[in-house]
Scaffold this motif. Structure first.
Motif, PDB file in Angstrom:
ATOM      1  N   ASP A 300       0.813  -1.025  -0.077  1.00 21.60           N
ATOM      2  CA  ASP A 300       0.074  -0.023  -0.024  1.00 21.60           C
ATOM      3  C   ASP A 300       0.692   1.317   0.084  1.00 21.60           C
ATOM      4  N   GLU A 301       2.124   1.122  -0.147  1.00 16.69           N
ATOM      5  CA  GLU A 301       2.982   2.348  -0.504  1.00 16.69           C
ATOM      6  C   GLU A 301       3.512   2.616  -1.933  1.00 16.69           C
ATOM      7  N   LEU A 302       3.030   3.873  -2.202  1.00 20.67           N
ATOM      8  CA  LEU A 302       3.595   4.102  -3.529  1.00 20.67           C
ATOM      9  C   LEU A 302       4.864   3.963  -3.983  1.00 20.67           C
ATOM     10  N   GLN A 303       5.281   3.278  -4.995  1.00 20.65           N
ATOM     11  CA  GLN A 303       6.777   2.976  -5.541  1.00 20.65           C
ATOM     12  C   GLN A 303       7.087   4.082  -6.679  1.00 20.65           C
ATOM     13  N   LYS A 304       6.077   4.032  -7.460  1.00 20.42           N
ATOM     14  CA  LYS A 304       6.133   4.714  -8.658  1.00 20.42           C
ATOM     15  C   LYS A 304       4.884   5.066  -9.485  1.00 20.42           C
ATOM     16  N   MET A 305       4.809   6.492  -9.704  1.00 17.12           N
ATOM     17  CA  MET A 305       3.806   7.023 -10.742  1.00 17.12           C
ATOM     18  C   MET A 305       4.149   7.318 -11.968  1.00 17.12           C
ATOM     19  N   THR A 306       3.376   6.567 -12.861  1.00 16.62           N
ATOM     20  CA  THR A 306       3.507   7.107 -14.306  1.00 16.62           C
ATOM     21  C   THR A 306       2.441   7.880 -14.936  1.00 16.62           C
ATOM     22  N   LEU A 307       2.547   8.933 -15.437  1.00 11.93           N
ATOM     23  CA  LEU A 307       1.516   9.719 -15.958  1.00 11.93           C
ATOM     24  C   LEU A 307       1.471  10.128 -17.639  1.00 11.93           C
ATOM     25  N   GLU A 308       0.554   9.785 -18.294  1.00  6.86           N
ATOM     26  CA  GLU A 308       0.625   9.925 -19.736  1.00  6.86           C
ATOM     27  C   GLU A 308      -0.343  11.348 -20.055  1.00  6.86           C
ATOM     28  N   ILE A 309       0.260  12.350 -20.817  1.00  5.81           N
ATOM     29  CA  ILE A 309      -0.417  13.458 -21.202  1.00  5.81           C
ATOM     30  C   ILE A 309      -0.511  13.498 -22.623  1.00  5.81           C
ATOM     31  N   PRO A 310      -1.690  13.093 -23.226  1.00  2.89           N
ATOM     32  CA  PRO A 310      -1.981  13.345 -24.634  1.00  2.89           C
ATOM     33  C   PRO A 310      -2.419  14.753 -24.960  1.00  2.89           C
ATOM     34  N   ILE A 311      -1.662  15.262 -25.964  1.00  2.32           N
ATOM     35  CA  ILE A 311      -2.420  16.615 -26.079  1.00  2.32           C
ATOM     36  C   ILE A 311      -1.717  16.858 -27.776  1.00  2.32           C
ATOM     37  N   GLU A 312      -2.446  17.694 -28.361  1.00  2.26           N
ATOM     38  CA  GLU A 312      -2.401  17.926 -29.566  1.00  2.26           C
ATOM     39  C   GLU A 312      -1.313  19.219 -29.852  1.00  2.26           C
TER      40      GLU A 312
END
Length: 368
Positions: A300-312
């Protein structure tokens, strides 16, 4: 002037002697599974102390490609391999061991196991038969861990990943409707334990694997359409002189999608962080579509956060400006006690990436 030149040359020689030598890759003898020996190369550098060196030339696994036909979700395919290597580090230290794809268990053997350790398919059998006899096992993955001694590398042990279904899809007739049967975690573990014992019995009969340590781990797949992968749920270490599977150690890890109801309910603060990050971007960039996040948790401990931002985007300058703005938000909003990766994309093309290792104060930026 002469003294200055002498000092400069001396300093240059010192720097040269201290600089890394990219040609110091070590040539060693590798003992093959058939007892023959071949020349191999151990690279002098590795990406980090947490990553395994891989001997060269690269040898694909003997069962290469089988997983693609057996595991439906592409994310699961990647996580089975990466996750097994991650859990192997607690047994085979990357500082002391080399990694190699499985060289002992071939495609024919894996397919035979999958067919033999699952309930038989019966053409024309009623729906109830398939619901009462789901095919639990998807794939068996082998990884090899080697040690170097006296200019030779030899097998130190292997890891075996057992991929199990959480949902069984089936048809009672060719071209007919597809049905689903959910498999509980408890029932999956019961079946996985039976499968593991049979696998170990067969593995000990393979030449070269009769007396080596084995780490076994059980992977629970996600649904075929899931936007996040499944996870490993249990593992066990089997000594070199053992032919029985002992107690399983529970693994508590999971991937969580953000935003999602599960993320909001179980990890509210992280859910709100991703949501607010998206709102900040939306207030400055009209072409913004949305942020998709994936959190990896252990106990329950966050090890990694991956974010994807799609944009034109309509020009490189816009990519640079957007990346700079996102970089500033990352520093302001995200804690540094876990890993972070931000992918900025357009039309499925990666435009730039921002990443930060746990504990690092400043992220690294690459604009492609």
């Amino acid at each position: 002037m002469k003294k200055t030149m002498i000092w400069f040359i001396g300093a240059l020689l010192l720097l040269t002697s201290c600089a890394p030598n990219m040609n110091k890759d070590e040539v060693v003898q590798e003992k093959e599974s058939n007892s023959n020996e071949e020349q191999a190369i151990v690279p002098s550098y590795q990406l980090s102390e947490d990553n395994y060196k891989m001997i060269l030339p690269f040898k694909p696994g003997k069962a290469r490609g089988v997983i693609v036909t057996q595991v439906a979700n592409r994310l699961d395919i990647d996580e089975v391999e990466e996750g097994l290597r991650r859990h192997s580090k607690s047994v085979f230290d990357p500082k002391k061991h080399l990694f190699q794809e499985g060289q002992y268990i071939d495609e024919e053997t894996v397919n035979k196991w999958i067919d033999g350790l699952n309930p038989k398919k019966k053409e024309g059998a009623p729906e109830k038969y398939y619901r009462d006899n789901p095919r639990y096992l998807s794939h068996i993955l082998e990884q090899n861990y080697l040690v170097k001694k006296d200019n030779k590398v030899s097998l130190a042990g292997i890891s075996i990943g057992i991929a199990m279904k959480s949902t069984y899809q089936f048809q009672t007739e060719t071209g007919g409707p597809t049905y689903e049967e959910d498999i509980s975690k408890s029932e999956m573990m019961k079946q996985a334990n039976k499968i593991a014992n049979k696998l170990l019995e067969d593995i000990r009969k393979i030449e070269g694997l009769e007396n080596v340590p084995i780490m076994m781990a059980i992977y629970r797949e996600e649904d075929q359409s899931s936007p996040v992968p499944g996870n490993f749920v249990a593992k066990t270490n089997i000594p070199a002189d053992s032919s029985s599977v002992g107690e399983w150690d529970s693994i508590k890890e999971k991937y969580v999608l953000f935003p999602s109801e599960e993320g909001k309910e179980d990890y509210f603060e992280d859910h709100e962080l991703v949501t607010n990050f998206g709102k900040e971007i939306a207030s400055y960039f009209p072409n913004y579509v949305g942020v998709v996040g994936e959190g990896f948790y252990v106990n329950d401990e966050l090890q990694k956060m991956t974010l994807e931002i799609p944009i034109e985007f309509y020009g490189k300058g816009e990519v640079v400006g957007f990346t700079q703005y996102a970089y500033g938000l990352v520093q302001e909003m995200f804690s540094d006690h876990y890993g972070l990766e931000v992918k900025i994309t357009s039309s499925d093309k990666l435009e730039s990436i921002i990443y930060r290792n746990p504990g690092s104060k400043k992220p690294t930026v690459n604009i492609l």
